[in-house]
Motif scaffolding. Structure first.
Motif, PDB file in Angstrom:
ATOM      1  N   ALA A   1       0.832  -1.204   0.000  1.00 21.70           N
ATOM      2  CA  ALA A   1       0.000   0.000   0.000  1.00 21.70           C
ATOM      3  C   ALA A   1       0.870   1.259   0.000  1.00 21.70           C
ATOM      4  O   ALA A   1       0.569   2.240  -0.704  1.00 21.70           O
ATOM      5  CB  ALA A   1      -0.933  -0.003   1.203  1.00 21.70           C
ATOM      6  N   LYS A   2       1.966   1.251   0.773  1.00 26.39           N
ATOM      7  CA  LYS A   2       2.885   2.388   0.779  1.00 26.39           C
ATOM      8  C   LYS A   2       3.504   2.584  -0.603  1.00 26.39           C
ATOM      9  O   LYS A   2       3.580   3.712  -1.114  1.00 26.39           O
ATOM     10  CB  LYS A   2       3.997   2.161   1.808  1.00 26.39           C
ATOM     11  N   GLN A   3       3.939   1.482  -1.197  1.00 23.97           N
ATOM     12  CA  GLN A   3       4.592   1.568  -2.505  1.00 23.97           C
ATOM     13  C   GLN A   3       3.623   2.013  -3.590  1.00 23.97           C
ATOM     14  O   GLN A   3       3.988   2.807  -4.469  1.00 23.97           O
ATOM     15  CB  GLN A   3       5.214   0.215  -2.851  1.00 23.97           C
ATOM     16  N   MET A   4       2.382   1.518  -3.550  1.00 27.50           N
ATOM     17  CA  MET A   4       1.400   1.913  -4.556  1.00 27.50           C
ATOM     18  C   MET A   4       1.033   3.388  -4.405  1.00 27.50           C
ATOM     19  O   MET A   4       0.882   4.109  -5.405  1.00 27.50           O
ATOM     20  CB  MET A   4       0.153   1.042  -4.431  1.00 27.50           C
ATOM     21  N   LYS A   5       0.917   3.845  -3.174  1.00 27.44           N
ATOM     22  CA  LYS A   5       0.609   5.254  -2.940  1.00 27.44           C
ATOM     23  C   LYS A   5       1.730   6.136  -3.469  1.00 27.44           C
ATOM     24  O   LYS A   5       1.477   7.153  -4.135  1.00 27.44           O
ATOM     25  CB  LYS A   5       0.407   5.492  -1.444  1.00 27.44           C
ATOM     26  N   ARG A   6       2.975   5.750  -3.198  1.00 29.72           N
ATOM     27  CA  ARG A   6       4.114   6.515  -3.689  1.00 29.72           C
ATOM     28  C   ARG A   6       4.169   6.496  -5.216  1.00 29.72           C
ATOM     29  O   ARG A   6       4.470   7.516  -5.852  1.00 29.72           O
ATOM     30  CB  ARG A   6       5.405   5.951  -3.105  1.00 29.72           C
TER      31      ARG A   6
ATOM     32  N   ILE B   1       7.752   4.304 -23.380  1.00 27.38           N
ATOM     33  CA  ILE B   1       8.700   3.599 -22.506  1.00 27.38           C
ATOM     34  C   ILE B   1       8.351   3.832 -21.043  1.00 27.38           C
ATOM     35  O   ILE B   1       8.364   2.912 -20.220  1.00 27.38           O
ATOM     36  CB  ILE B   1      10.139   4.065 -22.811  1.00 27.38           C
ATOM     37  N   GLU B   2       8.021   5.090 -20.711  1.00 28.40           N
ATOM     38  CA  GLU B   2       7.662   5.416 -19.323  1.00 28.40           C
ATOM     39  C   GLU B   2       6.387   4.677 -18.909  1.00 28.40           C
ATOM     40  O   GLU B   2       6.270   4.210 -17.766  1.00 28.40           O
ATOM     41  CB  GLU B   2       7.470   6.926 -19.169  1.00 28.40           C
ATOM     42  N   LEU B   3       5.428   4.580 -19.816  1.00 32.72           N
ATOM     43  CA  LEU B   3       4.191   3.890 -19.508  1.00 32.72           C
ATOM     44  C   LEU B   3       4.434   2.392 -19.292  1.00 32.72           C
ATOM     45  O   LEU B   3       3.850   1.779 -18.378  1.00 32.72           O
ATOM     46  CB  LEU B   3       3.179   4.102 -20.634  1.00 32.72           C
ATOM     47  N   ALA B   4       5.314   1.800 -20.088  1.00 35.48           N
ATOM     48  CA  ALA B   4       5.638   0.382 -19.922  1.00 35.48           C
ATOM     49  C   ALA B   4       6.325   0.133 -18.575  1.00 35.48           C
ATOM     50  O   ALA B   4       6.026  -0.852 -17.884  1.00 35.48           O
ATOM     51  CB  ALA B   4       6.531  -0.088 -21.071  1.00 35.48           C
ATOM     52  N   ASN B   5       7.232   1.033 -18.188  1.00 40.77           N
ATOM     53  CA  ASN B   5       7.891   0.902 -16.884  1.00 40.77           C
ATOM     54  C   ASN B   5       6.892   1.075 -15.745  1.00 40.77           C
ATOM     55  O   ASN B   5       6.987   0.392 -14.715  1.00 40.77           O
ATOM     56  CB  ASN B   5       9.003   1.934 -16.759  1.00 40.77           C
ATOM     57  N   LEU B   6       5.944   1.991 -15.926  1.00 37.91           N
ATOM     58  CA  LEU B   6       4.924   2.203 -14.908  1.00 37.91           C
ATOM     59  C   LEU B   6       4.087   0.940 -14.711  1.00 37.91           C
ATOM     60  O   LEU B   6       3.824   0.518 -13.567  1.00 37.91           O
ATOM     61  CB  LEU B   6       4.026   3.384 -15.311  1.00 37.91           C
ATOM     62  N   GLN B   7       3.659   0.329 -15.801  1.00 36.79           N
ATOM     63  CA  GLN B   7       2.865  -0.895 -15.703  1.00 36.79           C
ATOM     64  C   GLN B   7       3.663  -2.033 -15.053  1.00 36.79           C
ATOM     65  O   GLN B   7       3.116  -2.818 -14.272  1.00 36.79           O
ATOM     66  CB  GLN B   7       2.389  -1.314 -17.096  1.00 36.79           C
ATOM     67  N   LYS B   8       4.953  -2.084 -15.346  1.00 37.65           N
ATOM     68  CA  LYS B   8       5.794  -3.125 -14.757  1.00 37.65           C
ATOM     69  C   LYS B   8       5.900  -2.944 -13.245  1.00 37.65           C
ATOM     70  O   LYS B   8       5.764  -3.913 -12.478  1.00 37.65           O
ATOM     71  CB  LYS B   8       7.184  -3.066 -15.403  1.00 37.65           C
ATOM     72  N   ARG B   9       6.128  -1.719 -12.796  1.00 37.65           N
ATOM     73  CA  ARG B   9       6.206  -1.452 -11.357  1.00 37.65           C
ATOM     74  C   ARG B   9       4.856  -1.693 -10.693  1.00 37.65           C
ATOM     75  O   ARG B   9       4.776  -2.236  -9.580  1.00 37.65           O
ATOM     76  CB  ARG B   9       6.652  -0.010 -11.122  1.00 37.65           C
ATOM     77  N   TYR B  10       3.797  -1.300 -11.348  1.00 38.65           N
ATOM     78  CA  TYR B  10       2.438  -1.455 -10.827  1.00 38.65           C
ATOM     79  C   TYR B  10       2.133  -2.931 -10.562  1.00 38.65           C
ATOM     80  O   TYR B  10       1.658  -3.307  -9.479  1.00 38.65           O
ATOM     81  CB  TYR B  10       1.471  -0.852 -11.843  1.00 38.65           C
ATOM     82  N   ARG B  11       2.424  -3.765 -11.536  1.00 40.66           N
ATOM     83  CA  ARG B  11       2.125  -5.192 -11.400  1.00 40.66           C
ATOM     84  C   ARG B  11       3.043  -5.870 -10.388  1.00 40.66           C
ATOM     85  O   ARG B  11       2.619  -6.796  -9.674  1.00 40.66           O
ATOM     86  CB  ARG B  11       2.244  -5.870 -12.763  1.00 40.66           C
ATOM     87  N   ALA B  12       4.287  -5.402 -10.307  1.00 42.83           N
ATOM     88  CA  ALA B  12       5.212  -5.977  -9.324  1.00 42.83           C
ATOM     89  C   ALA B  12       4.741  -5.675  -7.897  1.00 42.83           C
ATOM     90  O   ALA B  12       4.824  -6.536  -7.007  1.00 42.83           O
ATOM     91  CB  ALA B  12       6.617  -5.427  -9.543  1.00 42.83           C
ATOM     92  N   ILE B  13       4.239  -4.476  -7.681  1.00 42.83           N
ATOM     93  CA  ILE B  13       3.728  -4.118  -6.350  1.00 42.83           C
ATOM     94  C   ILE B  13       2.541  -4.996  -5.980  1.00 42.83           C
ATOM     95  O   ILE B  13       2.425  -5.472  -4.840  1.00 42.83           O
ATOM     96  CB  ILE B  13       3.348  -2.622  -6.321  1.00 42.83           C
TER      97      ILE B  13
END
Length: 482
Positions: A328-333, A353-365
Motif C-alpha cells: 500500500a505504501k509503494q502503490m501510494k508513492r 517507454i515510461e508507460l511500460a515501466n509504470l505498468q511493470k512497477r504497478y504489477r510488481a507491487i
C-alpha cells in the motif's frame, strides 16, 4: 478496551507462525496438529486484518468521510494575509446598477504652524482618503396609457404598454435576480428572503411569488441546458458523480456532469443505471468518463473509464494506517510520483517507454502485495452469498481488476488524475440541504439543479451571479458560451 499496538500484535503473530513452521520442519508436530494450526493461523490473520480496520479511525485524509464529520484539521488553515483562491469575477456591471463617485477637495488656507496665508500658494500634491458606502434605492416606474374615444367611429382606443408590463404590477429583473441569488447562490431561507425584501421595498412579496421567480428562470434556462448537453457530448473527458438530496422527505440523487467550464446537474429518484438512462447523457457519450468506481458506470463499455486518484490515495492511506502494508505504501508513492511526472510533462502524459515501466512497477507491487495479504479460505459448499473480505483485500482486487482504468491519466492527456471537479461541483448542494433540510416539492429541486448548473458554469467564465441571472431572464443565457 485497552489500546493495542498494531505493529507489536502483527510481530507477535508472525513470530508464533515462524516458530510453528520451524517445529513442523523438525517433525515435532503431527500432521493432524499441523492442519488444525494452519487453519487457526488463517482465521487469526483474517480476524486481525478486519479488527485493525475496524479500530483505525477514519477521517478526511484516509477515507471519503466529509470534513464536517471529522475533527478540525489545523494543517488546512491558510496563513494570515494569504490571498484567497478562485476565479476572478467579471468586472462588467449589471445594467440596473450605478456608481456615484464624487471628489471633494479639502483646501489648505493657512499654515497650522505660523498662520501664514496659503491661498495663493500652489498645491504640491494631495493625500486621498476614501469612503465606500451603499444606499439601497427602490425604483418605481409608472406607465400611464392614454384612453381616447374616436370621434369618427366612437371606438375606445388605449395606448400600448411596454412588452415587459403584462399586468397592473410587475417586478423587474433586478429584483428577481437579487431574490434568486439569495435563494440559490447564498442559500438563504425563503422566509428570511421575504423579510429582507419587505424591509428593503416596504412591500410584502408573497413566498409563492418569490418561488415563481425561481420557476421563471428555470423555464428560461431550458434552451441553455440543451445547448450545454450538446457541448458536453463533444468533450474528450467527462467528470461524473452523484450525491443524495432530500426531496419531500424522500431520498433523491443529484447527478453531475462536468467538462471544461460547463457544469450540469440533474435530479433523479434513483442513483444507478435507471437514472443514467433517464438522463441519457452517458449512453450518447463516446469519450472518457472519470468517476469513483461506481459499478453502474462500468456498464457503458463504449466509453473510456478513469478512476479518481484522490479516492485511491485516501483508501491506501487507511490501509497503511490500519496494517502498515508495504504494498500500500509503494502503490501510494507510485501514484503520487506518476501524477507529478505527468503534470510536469509537456504533453501531459507519459511516453511509451515510461508507460511500460509504470505498468511493470504497478504489477510488481500487486504481486508482492498478494503475498502480504492473508489467504482467503475457499467458500464452503452450499453457502450462499459472497465471502466477507477486509478493506485491504477489496482494494487490492480493485487495483488488480482496473489497472487500465486507474492508469488512464498517464496515457491520455485529457484525463485528469482525480475526480475532484465533479465533487466540488456537488459540494454546495450538500450545503443547501444542510441549510434548508429538504425541498418541499420536486419541481423546485429540479429548478435548483438547473439554475445552480447555469450559475456555476457562468462563474467558471468569470461572471457575477447577478449579471448572469439578469442575462438569462432577458433571454441571453447563451452569451459567452464559446
Amino acid at each position: 478496551m485497552a489500546n493495542l499496538d498494531k505493529a507489536s500484535v502483527r510481530t507477535e503473530v508472525s513470530r508464533l507462525k515462524a516458530d510453528f513452521e520451524r517445529l513442523c520442519a523438525e517433525g515435532k508436530i503431527t500432521c493432524e496438529s499441523q492442519a488444525i494450526m494452519t487453519s487457526l493461523f488463517l482465521v487469526v490473520e483474517l480476524i486481525l486484518a478486519i479488527f485493525l480496520e475496524r479500530t483505525t479511525k477514519k477521517d478526511t485524509t484516509n477515507s471519503s468521510k466529509p470534513s464536517s464529520q471529522t475533527e478540525k484539521d489545523e494543517s488546512s488553515l491558510g496563513r494570515a494575509g494569504s490571498n484567497g483562491k478562485g476565479k476572478a469575477d467579471n468586472k462588467a456591471s449589471a445594467h440596473n446598477s450605478r456608481t456615484v463617485e464624487t471628489v471633494t477637495l479639502s483646501k489648505t488656507l493657512t499654515c497650522d504652524v505660523c498662520g501664514e496665508d496659503l491661498i495663493d500658494v500652489p498645491c504640491s500634491h494631495v493625500e486621498r482618503r476614501t469612503k465606500i458606502d451603499i444606499v439601497l434605492e427602490k425604483v418605481v416606474e409608472h406607465v400611464d396609457a392614454e384612453i381616447k374615444h374616436c370621434p369618427t367611429c366612437a371606438a375606445t382606443v388605449k395606448g400600448r404598454f411596454p412588452a415587459d408590463l403584462h399586468g397592473p404590477l410587475q417586478y423587474g429583473d433586478g429584483l428577481k435576480a437579487f431574490v434568486i441569488n439569495l435563494l440559490v447562490c447564498q442559500m438563504v431561507a425563503l422566509n428570511r428572503v421575504q423579510k429582507l425584501a419587505t424591509s428593503m421595498l416596504e412591500v410584502v412579496i408573497a413566498e409563492a411569488t418569490l418561488l415563481k421567480f425561481v420557476l421563471r428562470l428555470h423555464q428560461a434556462l431550458e434552451t441553455w441546458e440543451a445547448q450545454a448537453v450538446e457541448q458536453l457530448l463533444k468533450a474528450p473527458a467527462l467528470h461524473v458523480d452523484e450525491t443524495s438530496l432530500r426531496v419531500d422527505r424522500k431520498k433523491h440523487w443529484i447527478h453531475v456532469y462536468s467538462a471544461g467550464d460547463i457544469t450540469l446537474k440533474f435530479l433523479h429518484r434513483k442513483r444507478g443505471k435507471e437514472a443514467i438512462e433517464s438522463i441519457n447523457l452517458i449512453p450518447r457519450y463516446g469519450g472518457a468518463i472519470i468517476h469513483d468506481c461506481w459499478s453502474s458506470y462500468f456498464a457503458y463499455q463504449h466509453c473510456g473509464h478513469g478512476l479518481c486518484g484522490s479516492h485511491l490515495l485516501r483508501e491506501l492511506t487507511f490501509i497503511v494506517d490500519a496494517h502498515d502494508y508495504r504494498w500500500a505504501k509503494q502503490m501510494k508513492r507510485l501514484l503520487q510520483e506518476t501524477c507529478v511526472t505527468v503534470s510536469k510533462s509537456a504533453d501531459k502524459k507519459l511516453t511509451a517507454i515510461e508507460l511500460a515501466n509504470l505498468q511493470k512497477r504497478y504489477r510488481a507491487i500487486l504481486t508482492r502485495g498478494e503475498k502480504e495479504l492473508p489467504i482467503i479460505p475457499p467458500k464452503p459448499s452450499g453457502k450462499r452469498g459472497k465471502l466477507a473480505k477486509s478493506d485491504a483485500h477489496n482494494l487490492w482486487e480493485r487495483f488488480k481488476t482496473h489497472e487500465a482504468t486507474i492508469l488512464l491519466f498517464a496515457k491520455e492527456p485529457h484525463v485528469a488524475f482525480t475526480n475532484n471537479r465533479a465533487e466540488q461541483d456537488l459540494r454546495m448542494a450538500k450545503v443547501k440541504q444542510k441549510v434548508s433540510g429538504c425541498f418541499r416539492a420536486e419541481e423546485y429541486a429540479h429548478a435548483y439543479c438547473r439554475i445552480s448548473s447555469y450559475l456555476q458554469t457562468m462563474a467558471n467564465r468569470g461572471y457575477n451571479p447577478l449579471i448572469a441571472i439578469q442575462m438569462a431572464l432577458a433571454g441571453n443565457a447563451a452569451i459567452g458560451r464559446e
